[in-house]
Design a protein around this motif. Structure first.
Motif, PDB file in Angstrom:
ATOM      1  N   GLY A  38      43.322  38.053  46.310  1.00  0.00           N
ATOM      2  CA  GLY A  38      42.923  36.798  46.935  1.00  0.00           C
ATOM      3  C   GLY A  38      41.410  36.591  46.931  1.00  0.00           C
ATOM      4  O   GLY A  38      40.931  35.463  47.104  1.00  0.00           O
ATOM      5  N   LEU A  39      40.667  37.688  46.737  1.00  0.00           N
ATOM      6  CA  LEU A  39      39.208  37.602  46.724  1.00  0.00           C
ATOM      7  C   LEU A  39      38.633  37.368  45.335  1.00  0.00           C
ATOM      8  O   LEU A  39      37.415  37.204  45.198  1.00  0.00           O
ATOM      9  CB  LEU A  39      38.610  38.898  47.303  1.00  0.00           C
ATOM     10  N   ILE A  40      39.489  37.367  44.320  1.00  0.00           N
ATOM     11  CA  ILE A  40      38.995  37.261  42.932  1.00  0.00           C
ATOM     12  C   ILE A  40      38.109  36.031  42.713  1.00  0.00           C
ATOM     13  O   ILE A  40      37.020  36.146  42.140  1.00  0.00           O
ATOM     14  CB  ILE A  40      40.166  37.300  41.933  1.00  0.00           C
ATOM     15  N   PRO A  41      38.512  34.822  43.162  1.00  0.00           N
ATOM     16  CA  PRO A  41      37.624  33.663  42.973  1.00  0.00           C
ATOM     17  C   PRO A  41      36.267  33.842  43.646  1.00  0.00           C
ATOM     18  O   PRO A  41      35.231  33.461  43.090  1.00  0.00           O
ATOM     19  CB  PRO A  41      38.407  32.505  43.594  1.00  0.00           C
ATOM     20  N   LYS A  42      36.254  34.431  44.846  1.00  0.00           N
ATOM     21  CA  LYS A  42      34.997  34.647  45.552  1.00  0.00           C
ATOM     22  C   LYS A  42      34.147  35.692  44.839  1.00  0.00           C
ATOM     23  O   LYS A  42      32.914  35.579  44.783  1.00  0.00           O
ATOM     24  CB  LYS A  42      35.256  35.068  47.005  1.00  0.00           C
ATOM     25  N   ILE A  43      34.811  36.726  44.308  1.00  0.00           N
ATOM     26  CA  ILE A  43      34.079  37.766  43.574  1.00  0.00           C
ATOM     27  C   ILE A  43      33.452  37.187  42.314  1.00  0.00           C
ATOM     28  O   ILE A  43      32.294  37.473  41.983  1.00  0.00           O
ATOM     29  CB  ILE A  43      35.020  38.935  43.228  1.00  0.00           C
ATOM     30  N   MET A  44      34.204  36.333  41.619  1.00  0.00           N
ATOM     31  CA  MET A  44      33.688  35.713  40.396  1.00  0.00           C
ATOM     32  C   MET A  44      32.485  34.820  40.692  1.00  0.00           C
ATOM     33  O   MET A  44      31.466  34.871  39.998  1.00  0.00           O
ATOM     34  CB  MET A  44      34.796  34.897  39.721  1.00  0.00           C
ATOM     35  N   SER A  45      32.591  33.993  41.738  1.00  0.00           N
ATOM     36  CA  SER A  45      31.477  33.106  42.085  1.00  0.00           C
ATOM     37  C   SER A  45      30.279  33.917  42.564  1.00  0.00           C
ATOM     38  O   SER A  45      29.124  33.559  42.284  1.00  0.00           O
ATOM     39  CB  SER A  45      31.903  32.086  43.146  1.00  0.00           C
ATOM     40  N   TYR A  46      30.543  35.027  43.253  1.00  0.00           N
ATOM     41  CA  TYR A  46      29.456  35.889  43.728  1.00  0.00           C
ATOM     42  C   TYR A  46      28.708  36.511  42.553  1.00  0.00           C
ATOM     43  O   TYR A  46      27.465  36.549  42.540  1.00  0.00           O
ATOM     44  CB  TYR A  46      29.999  36.986  44.640  1.00  0.00           C
ATOM     45  N   ILE A  47      29.448  37.000  41.565  1.00  0.00           N
ATOM     46  CA  ILE A  47      28.810  37.642  40.407  1.00  0.00           C
ATOM     47  C   ILE A  47      27.901  36.657  39.676  1.00  0.00           C
ATOM     48  O   ILE A  47      26.757  36.980  39.336  1.00  0.00           O
ATOM     49  CB  ILE A  47      29.875  38.216  39.452  1.00  0.00           C
TER      50      ILE A  47
END
Length: 198
Positions: A38-47
């Motif tokens: 569920g955190l994948i979109p947030k991780i991608m935007s963070y990177i």
């Protein structure tokens, strides 16, 4: 005020921006790898945002080495750049939380566009401190990446309401273009020092 004091202040602000971005992550309730999906979109935007802040930190560092004197104009233009970058954590979190919904993605592009324009203003003000025929003006005047980036950001903002994933492609593309260190300033400073026997 010396340029290194403004650089130190800017470094501190950029470090806080990165810290705020990572604090947006909430610990998942589960205890397995699947809990992170569920955190994948947030991780991608963070990177992507982390890379952007790193790029600005790198180029800002090189840019300030060409400053001849600090004045009120440079200080306020630098603050304008930092203001734009301080909005990155909010838009990063909103875009990731919404799974790249159109409006958050468009706003992310708007913030990146604002930062690019602010950096361009700062760069032009610093270039204006040097003679028109200097090697620094000659090197920094050929700013293809700086001129191309706002166009790509505008396309990303428009595409956010058509195909958000295309917007994300443009964000990544600009980051890749700028990820390769810009050697123009280093080369110009080296030539400048050779000319003046430094």
């Amino acid at each position: 005020m010396k340029a290194n004091r403004m650089e130190a202040f800017s470094d501190g602000v950029l470090a806080i921006i990165i810290t705020i971005m990572v604090l947006e992550f909430k610990v998942p309730e589960g205890h397995d790898w699947h809990s992170l999906t569920g955190l994948i979109p947030k991780i991608m935007s963070y990177i992507v945002s982390f890379v952007y802040v790193g790029i600005y930190w790198n180029n800002h560092h090189h840019l300030l080495h060409t400053v001849r004197r600090i004045n009120g104009k440079l200080m306020w233009l630098n603050m304008l750049l930092l203001f734009c970058l301080s909005l990155v954590p909010f838009t990063t979190a909103w875009m990731g939380e919404s799974h790249f919904a159109p409006t958050p993605t468009a706003l992310y592009g708007i913030v990146l566009l604002m930062a690019a324009v602010a950096y361009m203003f700062l760069q032009r003000a610093i270039i204006g401190q040097h003679p028109a025929d200097s090697v620094i003006v000659s090197a920094m005047g050929k700013d293809l990446k700086g001129k191309l980036s706002p166009i790509l950001y505008l396309l990303a903002i428009i595409m956010a309401y058509v195909m958000p994933w295309v917007s994300c492609f443009f964000f990544v593309l600009v980051a890749i273009v700028w990820f390769v260190p810009d050697k123009r300033i280093e080369q110009a400073l080296s030539m400048h020092n050779e000319e003046h026997g430094a």
